[in-house]
Design a protein around this motif. Structure first.
Motif, PDB file in Angstrom:
ATOM      1  N   ALA A 160       9.157   6.251  -9.426  1.00 44.72           N
ATOM      2  CA  ALA A 160       9.372   4.985 -10.130  1.00 44.72           C
ATOM      3  C   ALA A 160       8.323   3.960  -9.734  1.00 44.72           C
ATOM      4  O   ALA A 160       7.826   3.197 -10.583  1.00 44.72           O
ATOM      5  CB  ALA A 160      10.772   4.453  -9.826  1.00 44.72           C
ATOM      6  N   LEU A 161       7.973   3.941  -8.462  1.00 42.50           N
ATOM      7  CA  LEU A 161       6.931   3.019  -7.987  1.00 42.50           C
ATOM      8  C   LEU A 161       5.630   3.238  -8.743  1.00 42.50           C
ATOM      9  O   LEU A 161       4.986   2.269  -9.197  1.00 42.50           O
ATOM     10  CB  LEU A 161       6.710   3.232  -6.488  1.00 42.50           C
ATOM     11  CG  LEU A 161       5.564   2.427  -5.868  1.00 42.50           C
ATOM     12  CD1 LEU A 161       5.947   0.957  -5.733  1.00 42.50           C
ATOM     13  CD2 LEU A 161       5.196   3.004  -4.495  1.00 42.50           C
ATOM     14  N   ALA A 162       5.224   4.490  -8.879  1.00 41.59           N
ATOM     15  CA  ALA A 162       3.969   4.794  -9.582  1.00 41.59           C
ATOM     16  C   ALA A 162       4.011   4.299 -11.018  1.00 41.59           C
ATOM     17  O   ALA A 162       3.011   3.758 -11.533  1.00 41.59           O
ATOM     18  CB  ALA A 162       3.708   6.299  -9.534  1.00 41.59           C
ATOM     19  N   GLU A 163       5.143   4.452 -11.675  1.00 42.65           N
ATOM     20  CA  GLU A 163       5.264   3.994 -13.060  1.00 42.65           C
ATOM     21  C   GLU A 163       5.251   2.464 -13.149  1.00 42.65           C
ATOM     22  O   GLU A 163       4.579   1.887 -14.011  1.00 42.65           O
ATOM     23  CB  GLU A 163       6.542   4.553 -13.677  1.00 42.65           C
ATOM     24  CG  GLU A 163       6.528   6.061 -13.838  1.00 42.65           C
ATOM     25  CD  GLU A 163       7.738   6.588 -14.572  1.00 42.65           C
ATOM     26  OE1 GLU A 163       7.839   6.347 -15.789  1.00 42.65           O
ATOM     27  OE2 GLU A 163       8.579   7.254 -13.939  1.00 42.65           O
ATOM     28  N   LEU A 164       5.973   1.805 -12.258  1.00 45.35           N
ATOM     29  CA  LEU A 164       6.024   0.345 -12.285  1.00 45.35           C
ATOM     30  C   LEU A 164       4.671  -0.265 -11.947  1.00 45.35           C
ATOM     31  O   LEU A 164       4.283  -1.296 -12.514  1.00 45.35           O
ATOM     32  CB  LEU A 164       7.079  -0.162 -11.298  1.00 45.35           C
ATOM     33  CG  LEU A 164       8.534   0.148 -11.665  1.00 45.35           C
ATOM     34  CD1 LEU A 164       9.462  -0.178 -10.500  1.00 45.35           C
ATOM     35  CD2 LEU A 164       8.954  -0.621 -12.912  1.00 45.35           C
ATOM     36  N   ARG A 165       3.930   0.355 -11.045  1.00 45.36           N
ATOM     37  CA  ARG A 165       2.632  -0.200 -10.640  1.00 45.36           C
ATOM     38  C   ARG A 165       1.581  -0.115 -11.741  1.00 45.36           C
ATOM     39  O   ARG A 165       0.548  -0.766 -11.656  1.00 45.36           O
ATOM     40  CB  ARG A 165       2.128   0.504  -9.376  1.00 45.36           C
ATOM     41  CG  ARG A 165       2.799  -0.007  -8.102  1.00 45.36           C
ATOM     42  CD  ARG A 165       2.173   0.609  -6.861  1.00 45.36           C
ATOM     43  NE  ARG A 165       2.665  -0.045  -5.657  1.00 45.36           N
ATOM     44  CZ  ARG A 165       2.306   0.314  -4.424  1.00 45.36           C
ATOM     45  NH1 ARG A 165       1.447   1.322  -4.245  1.00 45.36           N
ATOM     46  NH2 ARG A 165       2.792  -0.324  -3.373  1.00 45.36           N
ATOM     47  N   GLN A 166       1.834   0.670 -12.776  1.00 48.71           N
ATOM     48  CA  GLN A 166       0.901   0.691 -13.898  1.00 48.71           C
ATOM     49  C   GLN A 166       0.831  -0.675 -14.570  1.00 48.71           C
ATOM     50  O   GLN A 166      -0.214  -1.085 -15.086  1.00 48.71           O
ATOM     51  CB  GLN A 166       1.320   1.770 -14.901  1.00 48.71           C
ATOM     52  CG  GLN A 166       1.184   3.189 -14.372  1.00 48.71           C
ATOM     53  CD  GLN A 166       1.639   4.227 -15.383  1.00 48.71           C
ATOM     54  OE1 GLN A 166       1.689   3.963 -16.592  1.00 48.71           O
ATOM     55  NE2 GLN A 166       1.976   5.420 -14.911  1.00 48.71           N
TER      56      GLN A 166
END
Length: 321
Positions: free
Chosen positions: A160-166
């Motif tokens: 989820a972090l990777a997706e939100l950081r986009q």
């Protein structure tokens, strides 16, 4: 592991962590006379107004704040949506109070409270709820950090972090030093702009995935700390241990880190004098401030992390009850 193999401190910790899920004990504590007055040392209060009021007081004492709306065992989508709305209301109130500029007050999220484990679509639901909160935080000029729970949440939370950081590269995440994997996770996340909160960990974990001995956890914490401080990201050192705080200071000096390139974090109500000292000495110090009705599990885990807190709580019940 046999209980006879545990030292008294470890045995108390496991007992307390078990108590955090004990419904009968929870009911007894919540109904104890004046129990909530004692809890105020650790929890801001039950509603948004209380959280904003305490956050304002902390900011006035030169401390930063991250606020957690308490709630983990989300049972349905409506409860997940209610948690999202609580955060949106909180961020609006913080912004109106002038507390969000430059991230001086941010929020911390548990994805489980936003629906992470509600069936096959739980990840999508939690991510959509988190996106709404991140956008509100961005509009308010502040940031969001993802809390970490037991080891089964690590991979979903990092995904989820990777997706939100986009969309919001400033989204932070907590990593737990007692997990064997965490040193490598720190290496993966110690890049420019990456905000990482390093803590010891407060959930009962099996020996197959986590260090059980306090000394081993401390050693892992220092190894992870070195990776983060020598990296390009923004370390958030979450510890009340004076020795680990001193080690972090020495490592930061050795790495020639500017005072605004990392921060210390401590829990509301724990070592407040040390919090004030660090802030007065020019260190960035952020207080983890929880609020809401669902305070029992949070409180018991705090006692498990530092059993001296249990003595304080029981004394308070005995003298005020």
């Amino acid at each position: 592991m046999d209980l006879a193999d545990l030292n008294p401190s470890a045995l108390m910790r496991q007992t307390l962590l078990g108590a955090s899920r004990n419904t009968q004990l929870r009911t007894a504590v919540e109904k104890a006379p004046m129990s909530r007055d004692v809890v105020k040392r650790f929890v801001a209060g039950q509603d948004t107004d209380a959280a904003v009021r305490v956050a304002s007081e902390l900011v006035q004492s030169n401390r930063r704040v991250t606020i957690d709306y308490l709630g983990e065992d989300t049972l349905d989508p409506e409860q997940a949506s209610a948690t999202r709305e609580a955060y949106l209301e909180l961020l609006a109130a913080l912004s109106e109070a002038g507390l969000t500029a430059e991230g001086q007050v941010e929020v911390s999220l548990k994805l489980s409270a936003l629906g992470q484990f509600l069936g096959r679509d739980g990840h999508k639901m939690a991510l959509e709820n988190a996106r709404a909160i991140c956008q509100s935080a961005a509009n308010s000029g502040t940031t969001v950090t993802l809390d970490m729970e037991d080891h089964t949440t690590t991979d979903p939370t990092l995904a989820a972090l990777a997706e939100l950081r986009q969309d919001w590269p400033w989204v932070g995440v907590a990593l737990q030093a007692y997990l064997y994997r965490t040193e490598q996770d720190c290496r993966d996340l110690a890049h420019e702009g990456s905000r990482v909160r390093l803590c010891k960990g407060a959930y009962k974990q099996p020996e197959s995935v986590a260090y059980q001995d306090k000394g081993d956890v401390d050693k892992s914490f220092v190894r992870c700390l070195k990776v983060l401080i020598e990296g390009e990201g923004y370390p958030m050192v979450a510890s009340h241990d004076p020795r680990l705080v001193e080690i972090a200071t020495v490592l930061a000096d050795k790495a020639r880190r500017a005072p605004d390139s990392y921060e210390f974090q401590m829990l509301h109500g724990i070592r407040p004098d040390e919090q004030l000292r660090l802030a007065a000495d020019g260190h960035a110090l952020r207080v983890y401030l929880p609020y809401g009705d669902d305070w029992y599990g949070y409180l018991v885990r705090r006692m498990a992390e530092r059993p001296a807190n249990l003595t304080f709580f029981l004394r308070g019940l005995a003298t005020r009850g």
